[in-house]
Design a protein around this motif. Structure first.
Motif, PDB file in Angstrom:
ATOM      1  N   UNK A  51     -41.128 -11.714  -7.339  1.00 49.23           N
ATOM      2  CA  UNK A  51     -41.071 -12.097  -7.843  1.00 49.23           C
ATOM      3  C   UNK A  51     -42.944 -12.784  -8.458  1.00 49.23           C
ATOM      4  N   UNK A  52     -43.241 -11.467  -7.393  1.00 47.48           N
ATOM      5  CA  UNK A  52     -44.926 -11.171  -7.404  1.00 47.48           C
ATOM      6  C   UNK A  52     -45.101 -10.041  -7.877  1.00 47.48           C
ATOM      7  N   UNK A  53     -44.179  -8.945  -8.372  1.00 49.50           N
ATOM      8  CA  UNK A  53     -43.973  -7.450  -9.068  1.00 49.50           C
ATOM      9  C   UNK A  53     -43.729  -7.826 -10.048  1.00 49.50           C
ATOM     10  N   UNK A  54     -42.567  -8.137 -10.356  1.00 50.01           N
ATOM     11  CA  UNK A  54     -42.185  -8.396 -11.885  1.00 50.01           C
ATOM     12  C   UNK A  54     -41.921  -9.306 -12.677  1.00 50.01           C
ATOM     13  N   UNK A  55     -42.761 -10.653 -11.707  1.00 49.72           N
ATOM     14  CA  UNK A  55     -42.739 -11.605 -12.774  1.00 49.72           C
ATOM     15  C   UNK A  55     -44.497 -11.856 -12.737  1.00 49.72           C
ATOM     16  N   UNK A  56     -44.973 -11.587 -11.931  1.00 52.49           N
ATOM     17  CA  UNK A  56     -46.901 -11.822 -11.877  1.00 52.49           C
ATOM     18  C   UNK A  56     -46.016 -13.270 -11.005  1.00 52.49           C
ATOM     19  N   UNK A  57     -45.478 -13.787 -10.545  1.00 54.52           N
ATOM     20  CA  UNK A  57     -45.546 -15.479  -9.895  1.00 54.52           C
ATOM     21  C   UNK A  57     -46.765 -15.287  -8.516  1.00 54.52           C
ATOM     22  N   UNK A  58     -47.809 -15.995  -9.026  1.00 56.17           N
ATOM     23  CA  UNK A  58     -49.263 -15.880  -7.953  1.00 56.17           C
ATOM     24  C   UNK A  58     -48.710 -16.376  -6.621  1.00 56.17           C
ATOM     25  N   UNK A  59     -49.355 -16.202  -5.560  1.00 59.31           N
ATOM     26  CA  UNK A  59     -48.565 -16.202  -3.842  1.00 59.31           C
ATOM     27  C   UNK A  59     -48.945 -17.439  -3.958  1.00 59.31           C
TER      28      UNK A  59
END
Length: 484
Positions: A51-59
């Motif tokens: 999610x963080x790498x490929x979707x840029x979901x905020x931590x």
């Protein structure tokens, strides 16, 4: 938190869930162990990275999901911990020893499983809590079954079948009220709808109990072992009739307080403290002994290995293994919920819901997939319930069909998944792995099959415009309920 975050694509969502299911499958096939702690941790880490790498979901959003999941888990896990405290108190007080002592004399082995289902279903219908039923009558019946030589997996399956039956049809059950509220239907209309598949499933469970009980009607129970059990119990506990009645007070307290809708956590704490007091006053234990037992589990050396195995159990620390699974599973589920993974998956499923059959079957699969992914029976009610309700309205199907579908899918699967909240609870309290009791928990797998049959054939799939004269629609019933 910004609500306009980018939701993950269907591909990313599928990869995350398939990694979870694949990890569990590999573990169970290669190791055969229900110890899924590390599997949940690895799956959560995989989901976070993706999610963080490929979707840029905020931590920060991922952290919010973890907090959300642990918040859901906290009260349930506290209940589980205090049940661990309560069980040694009941053993020391003589509650469980007395029930075992008289139960093995009164109950015939051939009807024990049948009796177990009936007792647990009546208890849960009255109290509305399958968890409370398992922690009280269930624990005692597990002891009686062991004394009679009945397979613990069969007993656990019977306990859960009876408890889930009562939980589905009790108007004070939390899942009943949550399902009816989610779909905006009258509680009693919901129960009538749920009964269409639950009662046939219950009958099948009773038939299975009778059939399995035949094994114990053929003289396979060793009467000498039963006599030994009675002798050991009477030698180590005060089980005379008057003291046996006194020892039942902690259990009766749980039933009475549950019927009065008293707080579940407070009820268990009160029962544990009363059990401790009875153990000190009537069974001769010291306060320091009871504090040790309630923390680490009851310990006794009777000279009989089988009896020691039966009684040496419980304790706060014994529950921490299952508590950690609950927190990990619901934290993972919270991540999937808050980051939009579940929304993406369920929204994509709506494209195949053009008729009643496909709608109900898809709804069932979504409920099962949600509980598998989130480990929460409550999430599998809330999210699929709201996602699919518009489909029922569009096709003119009564909303009670939607509300019962929630009960017939994820809620039934919940006690059978080793990492799900219900299974974690039942296995922790009853001391039997979900993989062992699942084949004997007939109601939980029979009801979804019956519900799927109804969906395919159209039986009990009621339409709003085909109601008999004088029968209210779901919306009219809800309006009447609100006015009253």
């Amino acid at each position: 938190m910004d609500q306009n975050f980018k939701k993950p694509s269907l591909a990313i969502s599928l990869i995350i869930v398939l990694f979870l299911f694949g990890s569990f499958a590999v573990q169970l096939i290669t190791i055969g162990s229900p110890d899924v702690h590390m599997t949940l941790i690895f799956s959560a880490a995989f989901a976070v990275v993706l999610l963080a790498v490929f979707n840029k979901t905020p931590i920060a959003l991922i952290e919010e999901g973890i907090i959300h999941g642990t918040k859901i888990a906290t009260i349930s896990m506290m209940i589980l911990m205090f049940i661990g405290v309560m069980i040694p108190a009941w053993i020391a007080a003589g509650t469980i020893p007395s029930l075992i002592y008289y139960g093995v004399q009164i109950i015939s082995p051939s009807v024990f499983l049948l009796t177990t289902i009936l007792v647990c279903s009546i208890s849960c219908l009255a109290t509305g809590t399958s968890w409370g039923t398992a922690a009280t009558f269930g624990v005692a019946l597990m002891g009686i079954g062991s004394g009679l030589g009945v397979d613990p997996a069969m007993t656990a399956g019977a306990v859960i079948s009876g408890a889930i039956f009562g939980d589905k049809l009790s108007p004070i059950s939390d899942t009943v009220n949550l399902s009816s509220a989610t779909c905006e239907v009258n509680v009693f209309a919901h129960i009538k709808s749920v009964a269409t598949a639950t009662i046939p499933g219950y009958i099948l469970a009773l038939v299975a109990a009778v059939f399995l009980g035949m094994k114990y009607a053929k003289g396979q129970i060793d009467s000498h072992e039963v006599d030994t059990l009675l002798s050991v119990l009477s030698s180590n506990f005060n089980v005379t009739p008057i003291y046996a009645i006194i020892s039942l007070i902690p259990m009766l307290l749980v039933v009475v307080l549950a019927l009065r809708k008293f707080n579940a956590l407070a009820t268990i704490v009160i029962s544990a403290l009363v059990g401790m007091a009875i153990a000190i006053v009537f069974q001769g234990y010291h306060l320091t002994d009871m504090m040790k037992y309630m923390n680490y589990g009851y310990v006794i050396d009777t000279g009989n290995i089988d009896v020691d195995k039966l009684l040496n159990r419980g304790g706060l620390q014994s529950m921490m293994w299952t508590v950690s699974i609950g927190y990990l599973g619901l934290s993972y589920g919270g991540i999937l919920e808050k980051t939009g993974v579940l929304d993406t998956l369920l929204f994509s499923a709506k494209s195949v819901t053009g008729n009643a059959r496909n709608l109900i079957l898809t709804h069932m699969l979504a409920g099962m997939a949600t509980v598998m992914a989130t480990a929460s029976p409550y999430v599998c009610i809330l999210i699929p319930g709201r996602m699919f309700i518009a489909g029922y309205d569009k096709l003119g199907i009564k909303r009670t069909v939607a509300s019962r579908t929630l009960e017939h899918s994820g809620i039934c699967l919940d006690p059978l998944l080793p990492w799900s909240l219900g299974a974690v609870y039942f296995s922790g309290v009853l001391g039997v792995s979900p993989l062992k009791y699942a084949p004997y928990t007939v109601l939980c797998w029979a009801v979804p099959i019956i519900a799927a049959f109804y969906a395919i054939t159209g039986i009990f799939v009621w339409k709003e415009d085909s109601l008999p004269d004088g029968v209210k629609t779901d919306k009219e019933a809800m309006k009447t309920q609100a006015e009253n």
